[in-house]
Scaffold this motif. Structure first.
Motif, mmCIF file in Angstrom:
data_model
loop_
_atom_site.group_PDB
_atom_site.id
_atom_site.type_symbol
_atom_site.label_atom_id
_atom_site.label_comp_id
_atom_site.label_asym_id
_atom_site.label_seq_id
_atom_site.Cartn_x
_atom_site.Cartn_y
_atom_site.Cartn_z
ATOM 1 N N THR A 1 6.725 4.500 4.512
ATOM 2 C CA THR A 1 8.061 4.675 2.361
ATOM 3 C C THR A 1 8.786 3.932 2.178
ATOM 4 O OG1 THR A 1 9.410 5.786 3.635
ATOM 5 C CG2 THR A 1 7.547 7.419 3.416
ATOM 6 N N GLN A 2 8.949 4.332 1.288
ATOM 7 C CA GLN A 2 9.776 3.230 0.264
ATOM 8 C C GLN A 2 11.086 3.249 0.626
ATOM 9 O OE1 GLN A 2 11.681 2.520 -3.351
ATOM 10 N NE2 GLN A 2 9.443 1.324 -3.569
ATOM 11 N N GLU A 3 11.538 4.395 1.219
ATOM 12 C CA GLU A 3 13.148 4.782 1.822
ATOM 13 C C GLU A 3 13.029 3.871 3.663
ATOM 14 O OE1 GLU A 3 11.359 6.816 0.019
ATOM 15 O OE2 GLU A 3 12.540 6.256 -1.037
ATOM 16 N N SER A 4 11.911 3.960 4.560
ATOM 17 C CA SER A 4 11.794 3.057 5.551
ATOM 18 C C SER A 4 11.910 1.706 5.321
ATOM 19 C CB SER A 4 10.537 3.893 6.109
ATOM 20 O OG SER A 4 9.374 2.897 5.786
ATOM 21 N N LEU A 5 11.717 1.019 4.145
ATOM 22 C CA LEU A 5 11.355 -0.296 4.000
ATOM 23 C C LEU A 5 13.457 -0.327 4.083
ATOM 24 C CD1 LEU A 5 9.019 -1.276 1.533
ATOM 25 C CD2 LEU A 5 8.950 -1.095 3.732
ATOM 26 N N LYS A 6 13.889 0.214 3.249
ATOM 27 C CA LYS A 6 15.605 0.161 2.968
ATOM 28 C C LYS A 6 16.171 0.377 4.118
ATOM 29 C CE LYS A 6 14.777 1.270 -2.101
ATOM 30 N NZ LYS A 6 14.951 2.359 -2.793
ATOM 31 N N ARG A 7 15.870 1.030 5.277
ATOM 32 C CA ARG A 7 16.462 0.998 6.489
ATOM 33 C C ARG A 7 16.515 0.165 6.791
ATOM 34 N NH1 ARG A 7 13.332 5.068 9.216
ATOM 35 N NH2 ARG A 7 12.997 6.786 7.413
ATOM 36 N N GLY B 1 -1.904 -7.024 -1.702
ATOM 37 C CA GLY B 1 -3.025 -6.314 -1.684
ATOM 38 C C GLY B 1 -2.513 -4.708 -2.541
ATOM 39 N N TRP B 2 -3.611 -4.726 -3.454
ATOM 40 C CA TRP B 2 -3.124 -2.527 -3.765
ATOM 41 C C TRP B 2 -4.919 -2.418 -3.858
ATOM 42 C CZ3 TRP B 2 -0.016 0.729 -3.555
ATOM 43 C CH2 TRP B 2 -0.329 1.706 -4.177
ATOM 44 N N PRO B 3 -5.690 -1.006 -3.304
ATOM 45 C CA PRO B 3 -6.198 -1.043 -3.623
ATOM 46 C C PRO B 3 -6.893 -0.609 -4.353
ATOM 47 C CG PRO B 3 -5.528 0.935 -1.488
ATOM 48 C CD PRO B 3 -4.685 -0.351 -1.631
ATOM 49 N N HIS B 4 -6.029 0.390 -4.768
ATOM 50 C CA HIS B 4 -6.154 1.316 -6.819
ATOM 51 C C HIS B 4 -6.062 0.692 -7.708
ATOM 52 C CE1 HIS B 4 -4.811 3.928 -3.308
ATOM 53 N NE2 HIS B 4 -3.574 3.500 -3.167
ATOM 54 N N GLU B 5 -6.585 -1.351 -8.039
ATOM 55 C CA GLU B 5 -6.671 -1.720 -8.716
ATOM 56 C C GLU B 5 -8.141 -1.649 -9.077
ATOM 57 O OE1 GLU B 5 -3.330 -4.269 -9.781
ATOM 58 O OE2 GLU B 5 -3.635 -5.467 -8.518
ATOM 59 N N GLN C 1 1.398 -1.148 1.740
ATOM 60 C CA GLN C 1 0.562 -2.322 0.496
ATOM 61 C C GLN C 1 1.118 -2.287 -0.784
ATOM 62 O OE1 GLN C 1 -3.297 0.135 2.037
ATOM 63 N NE2 GLN C 1 -4.248 -1.542 2.249
ATOM 64 N N GLY C 2 0.746 -3.453 -1.184
ATOM 65 C CA GLY C 2 0.830 -3.188 -2.216
ATOM 66 C C GLY C 2 2.178 -3.460 -2.698
ATOM 67 N N ALA C 3 2.915 -4.744 -1.886
ATOM 68 C CA ALA C 3 4.072 -5.231 -1.124
ATOM 69 C C ALA C 3 4.213 -6.489 -1.681
ATOM 70 C CB ALA C 3 4.795 -4.750 -0.131
ATOM 71 N N ILE C 4 4.730 -6.795 -2.895
ATOM 72 C CA ILE C 4 4.657 -8.518 -3.751
ATOM 73 C C ILE C 4 6.013 -9.258 -3.327
ATOM 74 C CG2 ILE C 4 3.787 -9.762 -5.290
ATOM 75 C CD1 ILE C 4 2.534 -7.491 -6.595
ATOM 76 N N VAL C 5 5.160 -9.858 -1.630
ATOM 77 C CA VAL C 5 6.805 -10.597 -1.644
ATOM 78 C C VAL C 5 7.543 -11.680 -2.688
ATOM 79 C CG1 VAL C 5 8.215 -12.281 0.131
ATOM 80 C CG2 VAL C 5 6.229 -9.938 0.996
ATOM 81 N N LYS C 6 8.635 -11.469 -3.185
ATOM 82 C CA LYS C 6 8.498 -12.687 -4.273
ATOM 83 C C LYS C 6 9.929 -13.139 -3.982
ATOM 84 C CE LYS C 6 10.896 -10.595 -7.847
ATOM 85 N NZ LYS C 6 11.163 -10.432 -9.287
ATOM 86 N N ARG C 7 10.271 -13.706 -2.530
ATOM 87 C CA ARG C 7 11.622 -14.490 -2.198
ATOM 88 C C ARG C 7 12.115 -14.085 -0.609
ATOM 89 N NH1 ARG C 7 15.829 -17.286 -3.984
ATOM 90 N NH2 ARG C 7 17.655 -16.617 -3.098
ATOM 91 N N ILE C 8 12.011 -15.251 -0.064
ATOM 92 C CA ILE C 8 12.833 -15.007 0.984
ATOM 93 C C ILE C 8 14.265 -15.829 0.878
ATOM 94 C CG2 ILE C 8 12.505 -16.361 4.285
ATOM 95 C CD1 ILE C 8 10.145 -15.794 3.094
ATOM 96 N N GLU C 9 14.914 -14.668 2.040
ATOM 97 C CA GLU C 9 16.222 -14.090 1.710
ATOM 98 C C GLU C 9 17.159 -15.245 3.105
ATOM 99 O OE1 GLU C 9 17.970 -13.175 -1.018
ATOM 100 O OE2 GLU C 9 15.807 -12.478 -1.549
ATOM 101 N N VAL C 10 17.869 -16.162 3.212
ATOM 102 C CA VAL C 10 18.240 -17.031 3.587
ATOM 103 C C VAL C 10 20.065 -16.402 3.785
ATOM 104 C CG1 VAL C 10 18.221 -19.215 4.224
ATOM 105 C CG2 VAL C 10 16.430 -18.386 4.219
ATOM 106 N N GLU D 1 3.559 0.504 -5.757
ATOM 107 C CA GLU D 1 3.808 1.719 -5.830
ATOM 108 C C GLU D 1 4.436 2.794 -6.858
ATOM 109 O OE1 GLU D 1 2.496 5.491 -2.557
ATOM 110 O OE2 GLU D 1 4.647 4.069 -2.840
ATOM 111 N N THR D 2 6.029 1.946 -7.086
ATOM 112 C CA THR D 2 7.068 2.399 -7.588
ATOM 113 C C THR D 2 7.482 1.503 -8.284
ATOM 114 O OG1 THR D 2 8.631 1.252 -5.932
ATOM 115 C CG2 THR D 2 7.990 3.683 -5.268
ATOM 116 N N ARG D 3 7.205 0.667 -8.403
ATOM 117 C CA ARG D 3 7.643 -0.343 -9.417
ATOM 118 C C ARG D 3 8.406 -0.753 -9.570
ATOM 119 N NH1 ARG D 3 2.526 -2.117 -11.614
ATOM 120 N NH2 ARG D 3 3.274 -3.066 -12.600
ATOM 121 N N SER D 4 9.028 -0.720 -8.527
ATOM 122 C CA SER D 4 10.766 -1.652 -8.820
ATOM 123 C C SER D 4 11.187 -2.666 -7.472
ATOM 124 C CB SER D 4 11.250 -0.071 -7.682
ATOM 125 O OG SER D 4 11.206 0.019 -7.088
ATOM 126 N N GLU D 5 12.336 -3.177 -7.361
ATOM 127 C CA GLU D 5 12.169 -4.165 -6.313
ATOM 128 C C GLU D 5 12.830 -3.482 -5.771
ATOM 129 O OE1 GLU D 5 13.138 -7.539 -7.401
ATOM 130 O OE2 GLU D 5 11.871 -7.618 -9.477
#
Ligand SMILES: Cc1cc2nc3c(=O)[nH]c(=O)nc-3n(C[C@H](O)[C@H](O)[C@H](O)COP(=O)(O)OP(=O)(O)OC[C@H]3O[C@@H](n4cnc5c(N)ncnc54)[C@H](O)[C@@H]3O)c2cc1C
Length: 542
Positions: A16-22, A57-61, A259-268, A283-287
């Motif tokens: 889930t998006q929450e699990s990504l942020k942990r 990749g986003w299967p719903h497009e 899925q549907g996770a478009i990476v836009k930057r590597i953080e260093v 999915e959530t249209r958010s960063e």
């Protein structure tokens, strides 16, 4: 398209998006779930790391109805029922749909068979200079381009003289002699390659899961070639179905996948160590910002380089690896020249097997005792049942492009994609030496047809546009010196510790062989290097 296995579906569901942020939830982020990313996830999860795969990749497009219509129109079986004078209509309809939504992707002959596998060019644009086209074939989906239904499934090692020419004709890879061999073996073992042992000095043998012997037809074709060019070494092609790395990774219980996770930057981190990535979540249209102490960048050669360019920092103002001056440069793609024709009929007992073919390694040197300095040409010969009086025949030649600094990609100063991310400006063209090689490729096909009793019905009279081979590589090359390379000899970015780039971006040269086996071997080797630096230690070479 890949059918997702149960374990992978579970891993996707749990992410889930929450699990990504942990914080501290992942030991490593893998960007991209294609050939390179799938293998990285598998080996890193097997070695005990908690792996997060992020895939754009986003299967719903897309429109399933339009895709289904294109597929029907493109299927040769359906075209049989169209009267010849109307045969142009389905082709025109397919071309029209292609031009509207996928003007670039639809240049690939395979597009009509599976349009949904390729990106929507309106959302994923890029720019080229006028009169210097580059066809960038992209698949945003789990499995990447390796799982498109018309994938050739061909896997060949680079030879010692490809990796270290030693004659000044091409740069050498930063590898010791034989250093890649165990990694090729590991990957071949996982792929369960079909093929034969050949003992050819300039095309190394592979570990085989299934040893083939030539059938009557293959033997006679290879004999005709040998009798015309006694020094040539025709061989059975080496092929395998796609490697389903993510399902295996999910079975370890240590995989998460979004899925549907478009990476836009590597953080260093200011210390110079990678700290995670930023992405746009479809999915959530958010960063979202996701943290991890290690990142494997496997988004395909040009997407990975685009991400390096997008990730500028105070220490790397021109993008990660930009200090070398090599970032974005030395773009290569095989030059394809193909010919089609009709050959004598196949014996009634002939069993046609998908992706089985005859390979002619370094066929540019067919009259020499051994190939000299590159660039080389490899040829793949396909034959399939036709009518009772003939069979279908196709010869595809792959010509090696040498790495040249002026063939390059940059960020476009103004254009953005559908998610506001700067797009690539791709400036790549063949030079006179490439075009001379292409002429040799055309001649090669004509000579081959003559030697094998094939009547050519059509032949490319010039090479296809750069990019269309989908073997693009270079633009973030490996090297021994940070002053002229982006990655160190283990595919780790000189300017961001813990960041590994293991797709075709890292290639120094391309040889004349299909690239994916080498991408996979480099990925396996980089995983071993990365895991060796974690408390879990190295458990990969098993
Ligand atoms: C029709 C066809 C036939 C081919 N046949 C052969 C063959 O026989 N042998 C061979 O060796 N090669 C072949 N190739 C080339 C081969 O497919 C590629 O070399 C290989 O797939 C490259 O793997 P990759 O993992 O680097 O990239 P890809 O397969 O392109 O995968 C990249 C992944 O990254 C993801 N991604 C991209 N951008 C982002 C982002 N910003 N954020 C998150 N995820 C992202 C994508 O969704 C995708 O899943 C063929 C290609 C095509 C199109």
């Amino acid at each position: 398209m890949l059918k997702l296995g149960h374990a992978l579906q579970g891993a996707i569901h749990a992410t889930t998006q929450e699990s990504l942020k942990r914080p501290d939830a992942h030991d490593v982020i893998v960007v991209g779930a294609g050939a390179a990313g799938g293998l990285a996830a598998l080996l890193l999860a097997e070695a005990g790391l908690r792996v997060l795969v992020l895939d754009a990749g986003w299967p719903h497009e897309g429109s399933p109805l339009i895709n289904a219509i294109v597929r029907k129109l493109a299927d040769p079986k359906n075209l049989r029922f169209v009267p010849p004078r109307f045969a142009i209509l389905p082709k025109a309809a397919i071309r029209g749909v292609g031009l509207l939504r996928q003007p670039v992707q639809s240049r690939l002959p395979a597009w009509g068979r599976e349009p949904e596998a390729f990106v929507d060019d309106r959302k994923c644009p890029y720019v080229t200079p006028p009169n210097r086209p580059f066809i960038w074939i992209r698949a945003r989906q789990i499995g990447g381009r390796m799982v498109v239904s018309t994938h050739g499934g061909q896997y060949y090692r680079l030879s010692p003289s490809d990796l270290a020419p030693g004659d000044g004709s091409r740069p050498s890879w930063p590898l010791e002699p034989g250093e890649l061999d165990p990694w090729y073996s590991l990957v071949e073992h996982r792929l369960r390659l079909s093929g034969a042992r050949e003992g050819i000095a300039w095309q190394p043998d592979s570990e085989l899961g299934r040893v083939l012997t030539p059938n009557t037809n293959e033997s006679s074709l290879m004999n005709s070639i040998r009798s015309s060019w006694p020094a040539s070494r025709p061989m059975l092609g080496r092929f395998a179905p796609p490697l389903d790395g993510l399902e295996g990774a999910a079975r370890t219980g240590r995989l998460r996948c979004r899925q549907g996770a478009i990476v836009k930057r590597i953080e260093v981190h200011p210390s110079g160590h990678v700290s995670g990535v930023s992405l746009f979540d479809l999915e959530t249209r958010s960063e979202v910002r996701v943290s991890a102490p290690m990142v494997f960048l496997c988004a395909s050669a040009l997407e990975s380089t685009r991400l390096l360019l997008l990730s500028e920092t105070t220490n790397s103002p021109d993008g990660l690896g930009g200090g070398s001056g090599a970032l974005g440069r030395h773009l290569m793609d095989h030059m394809i020249v193909a010919g089609w024709g009709s050959a004598p009929p196949l014996p009634a007992s002939h069993h046609h097997e998908e992706n089985r073919l005859i390979y002619l390694p370094r066929f540019d040197a067919r009259a020499d005792p051994k190939p000299g300095p590159g660039p080389g040409v490899g040829v793949q010969l396909y034959q399939w049942p036709g009518t009772p009086t003939n069979s279908g025949f196709c010869a595809v030649t792959f010509g090696e492009m040498l790495p040249r600094s002026e063939n390059r990609v940059m960020l476009h100063p103004k254009r953005r994609d559908a998610w506001g991310i700067p797009v690539l400006f791709i400036d790549c063209a063949y030079d006179d030496a490439d075009l001379a090689l292409a002429r040799l490729q055309i001649e090669t096909i004509r000579e081959l047809a003559g030697a094998t009793g094939v009547t050519l019905t059509s032949i490319n009279t010039r090479p296809t546009m750069p990019g269309i081979c989908a073997h693009e590589c270079g633009t973030a090359r490996m090297g021994r010196d940070p002053r002229d390379s982006v990655l160190d000899p283990h595919n780790q970015c000189w300017e961001a510790k813990g960041l590994y780039v293991t797709d075709g971006a890292s290639f120094v040269t391309q040889g004349s062989q299909n690239p994916t086996l080498t991408i996979l071997a480099l990925t396996a080797r980089a995983c071993h290097h990365a895991v060796g630096r974690t408390p879990e230690g190295s458990r990969l070479l098993t």
